[in-house]
Design an enzyme around this catalytic site. Structure first.
Site, PDB file in Angstrom:
ATOM      1  N   GLY A 131       5.146  -6.973  17.423  1.00  0.00           N
ATOM      2  CA  GLY A 131       6.005  -6.646  16.272  1.00  0.00           C
ATOM      3  C   GLY A 131       6.692  -5.303  16.421  1.00  0.00           C
ATOM      4  O   GLY A 131       6.445  -4.556  17.366  1.00  0.00           O
ATOM      5  N   LYS A 154      15.363   2.669  15.894  1.00  0.00           N
ATOM      6  CA  LYS A 154      14.232   2.704  16.824  1.00  0.00           C
ATOM      7  C   LYS A 154      13.723   4.138  16.908  1.00  0.00           C
ATOM      8  O   LYS A 154      14.497   5.066  17.128  1.00  0.00           O
ATOM      9  CB  LYS A 154      14.668   2.214  18.209  1.00  0.00           C
ATOM     10  CG  LYS A 154      13.518   2.148  19.204  1.00  0.00           C
ATOM     11  CD  LYS A 154      13.904   1.297  20.409  1.00  0.00           C
ATOM     12  CE  LYS A 154      12.795   1.272  21.444  1.00  0.00           C
ATOM     13  NZ  LYS A 154      13.147   0.427  22.580  1.00  0.00           N
ATOM     14  N   ASP A 166       2.293   5.740  18.251  1.00  0.00           N
ATOM     15  CA  ASP A 166       2.697   6.734  17.258  1.00  0.00           C
ATOM     16  C   ASP A 166       3.981   6.436  16.494  1.00  0.00           C
ATOM     17  O   ASP A 166       4.405   7.225  15.649  1.00  0.00           O
ATOM     18  CB  ASP A 166       2.801   8.108  17.924  1.00  0.00           C
ATOM     19  CG  ASP A 166       3.791   8.110  19.090  1.00  0.00           C
ATOM     20  OD1 ASP A 166       4.529   7.119  19.242  1.00  0.00           O
ATOM     21  OD2 ASP A 166       3.808   9.097  19.845  1.00  0.00           O
ATOM     22  N   ARG A 218      20.695   0.825  16.179  1.00  0.00           N
ATOM     23  CA  ARG A 218      21.198  -0.221  17.069  1.00  0.00           C
ATOM     24  C   ARG A 218      21.437  -1.502  16.262  1.00  0.00           C
ATOM     25  O   ARG A 218      20.878  -1.674  15.179  1.00  0.00           O
ATOM     26  CB  ARG A 218      20.255  -0.440  18.250  1.00  0.00           C
ATOM     27  CG  ARG A 218      18.775  -0.610  17.884  1.00  0.00           C
ATOM     28  CD  ARG A 218      17.883  -0.754  19.116  1.00  0.00           C
ATOM     29  NE  ARG A 218      16.670  -1.523  18.789  1.00  0.00           N
ATOM     30  CZ  ARG A 218      15.786  -1.948  19.670  1.00  0.00           C
ATOM     31  NH1 ARG A 218      15.960  -1.740  20.956  1.00  0.00           N
ATOM     32  NH2 ARG A 218      14.728  -2.632  19.296  1.00  0.00           N
ATOM     33  N   ARG A 225      13.098 -12.777  18.943  1.00  0.00           N
ATOM     34  CA  ARG A 225      12.751 -12.865  20.364  1.00  0.00           C
ATOM     35  C   ARG A 225      11.946 -14.139  20.624  1.00  0.00           C
ATOM     36  O   ARG A 225      11.424 -14.745  19.677  1.00  0.00           O
ATOM     37  CB  ARG A 225      11.831 -11.698  20.736  1.00  0.00           C
ATOM     38  CG  ARG A 225      12.419 -10.360  20.486  1.00  0.00           C
ATOM     39  CD  ARG A 225      11.500  -9.539  19.577  1.00  0.00           C
ATOM     40  NE  ARG A 225      12.223  -8.381  19.038  1.00  0.00           N
ATOM     41  CZ  ARG A 225      12.441  -7.279  19.717  1.00  0.00           C
ATOM     42  NH1 ARG A 225      11.926  -7.141  20.893  1.00  0.00           N
ATOM     43  NH2 ARG A 225      13.160  -6.307  19.207  1.00  0.00           N
ATOM     44  N   ASP A 324       8.366 -10.890  24.462  1.00  0.00           N
ATOM     45  CA  ASP A 324       8.811 -10.102  23.297  1.00  0.00           C
ATOM     46  C   ASP A 324      10.068  -9.300  23.616  1.00  0.00           C
ATOM     47  O   ASP A 324      10.695  -8.753  22.708  1.00  0.00           O
ATOM     48  CB  ASP A 324       7.686  -9.169  22.811  1.00  0.00           C
ATOM     49  CG  ASP A 324       7.133  -8.291  23.916  1.00  0.00           C
ATOM     50  OD1 ASP A 324       6.691  -8.845  24.938  1.00  0.00           O
ATOM     51  OD2 ASP A 324       7.161  -7.063  23.780  1.00  0.00           O
ATOM     52  N   ASP A 334      15.823  -4.199  24.402  1.00  0.00           N
ATOM     53  CA  ASP A 334      14.617  -3.382  24.611  1.00  0.00           C
ATOM     54  C   ASP A 334      14.551  -2.752  25.992  1.00  0.00           C
ATOM     55  O   ASP A 334      13.872  -3.235  26.905  1.00  0.00           O
ATOM     56  CB  ASP A 334      13.353  -4.239  24.396  1.00  0.00           C
ATOM     57  CG  ASP A 334      13.001  -4.297  22.917  1.00  0.00           C
ATOM     58  OD1 ASP A 334      13.847  -3.919  22.092  1.00  0.00           O
ATOM     59  OD2 ASP A 334      11.882  -4.718  22.599  1.00  0.00           O
TER      60      ASP A 334
HETATM   61  P1  AMP Z   1       7.961  -2.530  24.604  1.00  0.00           P
HETATM   62  O1  AMP Z   1       7.165  -2.660  25.850  1.00  0.00           O
HETATM   63  O2  AMP Z   1       8.634  -1.192  24.435  1.00  0.00           O
HETATM   64  O3  AMP Z   1       8.917  -3.641  24.429  1.00  0.00           O
HETATM   65  O4  AMP Z   1       6.915  -2.575  23.396  1.00  0.00           O
HETATM   66  C1  AMP Z   1       5.888  -3.501  23.261  1.00  0.00           C
HETATM   67  C2  AMP Z   1       5.258  -3.357  21.908  1.00  0.00           C
HETATM   68  O5  AMP Z   1       4.720  -2.052  21.719  1.00  0.00           O
HETATM   69  C3  AMP Z   1       6.201  -3.567  20.731  1.00  0.00           C
HETATM   70  O6  AMP Z   1       5.465  -4.163  19.709  1.00  0.00           O
HETATM   71  C4  AMP Z   1       6.601  -2.155  20.364  1.00  0.00           C
HETATM   72  O7  AMP Z   1       7.014  -2.054  19.037  1.00  0.00           O
HETATM   73  C5  AMP Z   1       5.296  -1.414  20.595  1.00  0.00           C
HETATM   74  N1  AMP Z   1       5.491   0.012  20.875  1.00  0.00           N
HETATM   75  C6  AMP Z   1       5.964   0.566  22.013  1.00  0.00           C
HETATM   76  N2  AMP Z   1       5.980   1.911  21.919  1.00  0.00           N
HETATM   77  C7  AMP Z   1       5.518   2.219  20.691  1.00  0.00           C
HETATM   78  C8  AMP Z   1       5.286   3.446  19.985  1.00  0.00           C
HETATM   79  N3  AMP Z   1       5.523   4.626  20.535  1.00  0.00           N
HETATM   80  N4  AMP Z   1       4.804   3.355  18.736  1.00  0.00           N
HETATM   81  C9  AMP Z   1       4.530   2.173  18.171  1.00  0.00           C
HETATM   82  N5  AMP Z   1       4.718   0.996  18.769  1.00  0.00           N
HETATM   83  C10 AMP Z   1       5.198   1.008  20.024  1.00  0.00           C
HETATM   84 MG    MG Z   2       9.934  -4.615  23.242  1.00  0.00          MG
END
Ligand code: AMP
Ligand code: MG
Length: 609
Positions: A131, A154, A166, A218, A225, A324, A334
């Site tokens: 999510g 974002k 975080d 964005r 997804r 995702d 992403d």
């Molecule tokens: P990503 O690999 O960036 O596509 O992220 C995978 C999942 O991790 C998604 O659910 C993102 O929302 C979550 N996520 C990535 N970085 C963070 C962050 N710094 N804080 C909270 N959720 C994160």
């Molecule tokens: Mg992602």
């Protein structure tokens, strides 16, 4: 030309179309969200809006951006403002600045910020609920010329989906996402768009070191997804899945025909089965009537096949193609450790952590198909049902009966098999079309695929810059000029071979070169340089941002957050890749440095962002 009407963000017609789906039961309505927002129990408010938890059901969670000590708008994308019909001077408007940075948020009786729920397969393993862990969706912009666009932030703080993280995005990764979104769409590659980047001067996040944070605003037609479907499958939420599909069919995929209840499309599969390999069609059952869910699946497959064809044609790598991170609309989405491949190498991945090369360049087409197969599996019942069952009340309520299983499985297997044939077909058609244009050919002819393969084989060995190669080829009037195909070092080495190894390489390259040049010339026939140039220059970007250039801009911004001049220059060049007149008169030395020099190539980065 008449000046098109521009609409300031404050007066923009807005709605929030995703809210048509069901929310998280803990904050079941906008009214409840508002009550919570105004509640004197701030601990409870923050817990429900911004603390990680697993949703029992629902497509999203109402949330609100976390409050930060300071916000500073850095830069908006002029092309994105134009696309949305927002005024070019929006960055001077305090309402605009406060919304796109997350300082304030808009709400009314139809709009409240929310985070989308999804799950996903990460590096091949199912990862449960993911999510929007650091994204807040604001509202839908009802644009005058571009349909509905969902605006989101974002890096705007924690949500129910933040898990252990975080909710922040550091300036480094925000700059990367901002630039690449606008670069890809500037080239013509389907992508989610970036509107603005804002600094959070007093907000830091701990990565390898403590880094300053930022927020990117964005937008996209939809942020759904493949992972969104994975979530419903995992929850075994049949009703939610059907609502999601109906929403996509009715509100998102406007290329689909409108289906009345009980209406089906005839013989939809004829066009793909005709001319396909016999063995690809083995074991298929005949599908004459196709349902709206069949059509939805096919549309998602086609859009993604087209996208991958673009990535493969321009040497773009996403780096983390988990389900995702795979848009149902075939948009690049992403951006983490992405890269434009500097030199052609099918085994390259820009993702430092991807030791198995799962998301390498050569694997992208099969990985997206793998993700689309997961989608097919999430849709097993809806695709398996077919016209007889799909709107049957018992089926809707309870699913298929025991005696319907065999037929359902046969049908869904055939639908997925047909989709794989269609995926390959659409991919090849688009890939060949873009690649032949890149070398100045107007149409695709039999044998062009081999010509392209020869070319790639050649440049994988000569290690010239992948995207610059096409510019050099298009500009050259003499196709025998070997400097198009060889780096200066290689040219030098080959003209003065020092040893047996040089000599062997020389022989190999000479034979590849003469073979390609001969075939290419033959294929061009009487095509003039002018004709060839006119076709190729429309699809060969004069500039594609590379990791070393992004790194230079990032360094400059870490040295001095106030000085956005390099960032602005990189945005101008990246977002107008065919039109150097739009690159500005400033920083010409930097422009030439980025155009002519070769920084550190084929670099990798890690996922931390
Ligand atoms: P990503 O690999 O960036 O596509 O992220 C995978 C999942 O991790 C998604 O659910 C993102 O929302 C979550 N996520 C990535 N970085 C963070 C962050 N710094 N804080 C909270 N959720 C994160
Ligand atoms: Mg992602």
């Amino acid at each position: 030309m008449e000046e098109m009407t521009k609409i300031p963000l404050s007066q923009y017609p807005k709605t929030s179309q995703f809210l048509k789906l069901k929310p998280d039961p803990l904050i079941p309505s906008i009214k409840e969200a508002l009550n919570l927002h105004q509640s004197s129990n701030q601990q409870e408010t923050e817990k429900l809006f911004n603390k990680p938890r697993t949703l029992k059901s629902g497509a999203y969670q109402f949330t609100r951006p976390e409050s930060r000590p300071e916000y500073k708008h850095l830069l908006s994308s002029p092309n994105a403002l134009e696309f949305l019909s927002l005024p070019q001077d929006s960055p001077e408007d305090s309402y605009y600045k406060s919304i796109v940075s997350g300082e304030k948020f808009h709400y009314d009786d139809k709009i409240w910020p929310y985070a989308q729920a999804y799950a996903g397969f990460q590096f091949g393993q199912f990862a449960g609920q993911l999510g929007d862990g650091r994204v807040t969706n604001l509202f839908t912009l009802i644009t005058p010329n571009q349909g509905n666009q969902e605006l989101q932030l974002k890096g705007s703080g924690k949500t129910a989906f933040s898990r252990f993280a975080d909710g922040k995005a550091v300036l480094r990764s925000s700059i990367r996402e901002f630039i690449i979104s606008e670069s890809l769409s500037g080239i013509g590659i389907p992508s989610t768009r970036a509107l603005s980047i804002s600094l959070l001067p007093k907000t830091k996040a701990q990565r390898e070191r403590a880094e300053v944070c930022a927020v990117v605003s964005r937008f996209a037609k939809s942020w759904i997804r493949i992972g969104t479907f994975d979530l419903y499958r995992w929850r075994q939420d049949r009703q939610g899945l059907r609502e999601l599909c109906d929403y996509i069919i009715e509100d998102i995929l406007d290329e689909l025909p409108v289906f009345q209840k009980g209406e089906f499309v005839k013989d939809q599969y004829k066009d793909i089965t005709e001319g396909s390999d016999e063995e690809d069609l083995e074991g298929l059952i005949e599908i004459t009537d196709s349902t709206r869910y069949d059509q939805m699946y096919r549309a998602i497959v086609r859009l993604n096949a087209k996208l991958v064809a673009y990535w493969q044609s321009y040497g773009f790598l996403n780096g983390v193609l988990n389900t995702d991170n795979t848009s149902i609309l075939g948009l690049s989405i992403d951006f983490g450790p992405f890269s434009f491949m500097d030199k052609f190498n099918p085994n390259f991945t820009p993702n430092h952590d991807d030791v198995q090369l799962r998301y390498s360049f050569a694997n992208q087409p099969s990985i997206i198909w793998w993700n689309l197969t997961r989608l097919g599996e999430s849709l097993v019942e809806l695709l398996g049902a077919g016209p007889d069952l799909v709107d049957d009340e018992f089926f809707i309520e309870k699913g298929i009966k025991k005696q319907q299983e065999e037929q359902t499985i046969k049908r869904v297997s055939s639908i997925i098999q047909l989709a794989s044939v269609e995926y390959k077909h659409v991919f090849m058609e688009n890939y060949n079309s873009i690649m032949t244009q890149r070398i100045g050919l107007k149409t695709v002819e039999q044998g062009d695929n081999d010509l392209i393969a020869q070319l790639l084989d050649l440049i994988s060995k000569t290690k010239v810059d992948f995207n610059k190669f096409f510019i050099n080829l298009q500009n050259s009037t003499d196709l025998n000029d070997t400097s198009i195909y060889l780096t200066p070092e290689l040219q030098n080495r080959l003209s003065n071979p020092k040893d047996k190894i040089d000599q062997e390489l020389n022989d190999e390259l000479n034979s590849l070169l003469s073979e390609f040049i001969e075939n290419y010339k033959k294929r061009l026939g009487s095509t003039t340089h002018k004709e060839r140039y006119s076709i190729a220059s429309k699809v060969n970007p004069l500039f594609t941002p590379r990791n070393w250039q992004l790194e230079e801009v990032i360094e400059s911004m870490y040295d001095d957050n106030e000085d956005i001049s390099k960032l602005q220059k990189l945005l101008k060049m990246s977002s107008n890749p065919y039109d150097p007149l739009k690159w500005g008169d400033e920083l010409k030395d930097l422009e030439n440095h980025w155009l002519d020099d070769e920084g550190e190539t084929m670099t990798q980065c890690s996922c931390s962002s």
